[in-house]
Design an enzyme around this catalytic site. Structure first.
Site, short mmCIF file in Angstrom:
data_model
loop_
_atom_site.label_atom_id
_atom_site.label_comp_id
_atom_site.label_asym_id
_atom_site.label_seq_id
_atom_site.Cartn_x
_atom_site.Cartn_y
_atom_site.Cartn_z
N GLY A 47 0.87 -1.18 0.00
CA GLY A 47 0.00 0.00 0.00
C GLY A 47 0.90 1.21 0.00
N GLU A 48 0.62 2.15 0.87
CA GLU A 48 1.47 3.35 0.96
C GLU A 48 1.99 3.41 2.39
OE1 GLU A 48 2.40 5.23 -1.61
OE2 GLU A 48 3.67 6.24 -0.14
N SER A 49 3.30 3.23 2.53
CA SER A 49 3.87 3.09 3.88
C SER A 49 3.71 4.35 4.72
CB SER A 49 5.34 2.70 3.78
OG SER A 49 6.05 3.64 3.03
N CYS A 79 6.21 -5.28 0.36
CA CYS A 79 6.30 -3.96 -0.26
C CYS A 79 6.22 -2.85 0.80
CB CYS A 79 5.23 -3.84 -1.34
SG CYS A 79 5.69 -2.64 -2.59
N ARG A 106 12.80 3.41 -0.64
CA ARG A 106 11.43 3.48 -1.17
C ARG A 106 11.42 3.86 -2.65
NH1 ARG A 106 7.98 7.63 1.37
NH2 ARG A 106 6.35 6.53 0.24
N ILE A 133 5.48 -3.33 -7.63
CA ILE A 133 4.64 -2.16 -7.88
C ILE A 133 5.19 -0.99 -7.06
CG2 ILE A 133 2.31 -1.19 -7.78
CD1 ILE A 133 1.29 -4.15 -7.75
N ARG A 134 5.79 -0.04 -7.74
CA ARG A 134 6.44 1.08 -7.05
C ARG A 134 7.17 0.58 -5.80
NH1 ARG A 134 5.33 6.15 -6.36
NH2 ARG A 134 3.89 5.84 -4.67
N HIS A 168 5.01 -8.66 -4.50
CA HIS A 168 3.64 -8.94 -4.03
C HIS A 168 3.26 -10.40 -4.26
CE1 HIS A 168 2.07 -4.83 -3.20
NE2 HIS A 168 3.07 -4.49 -4.01
N GLU A 170 1.01 -12.06 -3.02
CA GLU A 170 -0.45 -12.26 -2.94
C GLU A 170 -1.11 -12.07 -4.30
OE1 GLU A 170 1.20 -9.65 -2.04
OE2 GLU A 170 0.06 -7.81 -2.39
N1 GLN Z 1 5.61 2.96 -2.92
C1 GLN Z 1 4.98 2.48 -1.72
C2 GLN Z 1 5.61 3.06 -0.46
O1 GLN Z 1 6.61 3.70 -0.54
C3 GLN Z 1 5.04 0.96 -1.66
C4 GLN Z 1 4.31 0.39 -2.85
C5 GLN Z 1 3.57 -0.90 -2.57
O2 GLN Z 1 3.37 -1.31 -1.43
N2 GLN Z 1 3.13 -1.53 -3.63
O3 GLN Z 1 5.12 2.87 0.60
#
Ligand code: GLN
Length: 184
Positions: A47-49, A79, A106, A133-134, A168, A170
């Site tokens: 997600g977004e940390s 992630c 990150r 993913i990112r 990921h 999952e």
């Molecule tokens: N870019 C997100 C972060 O810095 C991590 C991306 C992800 O969990 N798919 O938190």
């Protein structure tokens, strides 16, 4: 076996499905009182940390989760979950749960390669598909053991009860990584 999945934000439902596929039970951790349930392991999803870190703080979940990991509860961070576990985040002052001896970088793959798919060997499992993913990678390790590399970058590591993955698992058909985690 019952696994608590942090369900504040991000890709938690996919983890729950994988756990069920593996014959484990999943429940969502959304507030402090959820930590009072008994469980055998924890998953911190992607997600977004930064957002997850903030919510963990506001909901007073940071300390109980950190304590549970320090007490030996097996945890898998994927992630953003890897970033939450890292003792250091490269170029940032923030620390979230910070129980794992790794430095996470990150959004480490630049804009164009923000998301990609590959196959690589994973120690103890063999070659597996990986979706990024990112994603972060692990810039350096103090205590953990590297389990996988892609293009010379560490993208999975384990430190006793803690497993951190930049990709990921999952999202794949294979449940191999979840099986590996459940064996911990
Ligand atoms: N870019 C997100 C972060 O810095 C991590 C991306 C992800 O969990 N798919 O938190």
């Amino acid at each position: 076996m019952r696994i608590g999945v942090l369900a504040l934000q991000g890709a938690f439902i996919e983890h729950e499905k994988k756990l069920l596929e593996c014959g484990a039970e999943a429940f969502e951790i959304r507030q402090r009182r959820d930590m009072a349930r008994s469980f055998d392991g924890l998953i911190l999803p992607g997600g977004e940390s930064t957002v997850m870190g903030k919510l963990l703080q506001e909901l007073e979940l940071m300390k109980p989760i950190r304590q549970s990991i320090q007490d030996g509860t097996p945890v898998m961070g994927t992630c953003a979950g890897l970033i939450l576990l890292a003792e250091h985040i490269s170029g940032e002052d923030t620390v979230h749960i910070g129980t794992m001896g790794i430095t996470a970088k990150r959004n480490a793959y630049g804009r164009q390669l923000g998301s990609f798919h590959t196959n690589a060997p994973f120690k103890g499992i063999g070659e597996i598909p990986m979706t990024f993913i990112r994603a972060p990678f692990i810039e350096s390790i103090t205590k953990a053991e590297s389990l996988a590399e892609v293009d010379g970058k560490i993208i999975a590591a384990r430190q006793e009860n803690q497993l951190a993955l930049a990709f990921h698992p999952e999202l794949e058909q294979s449940a191999a990584v979840h099986e590996y985690f459940l064996s911990m």
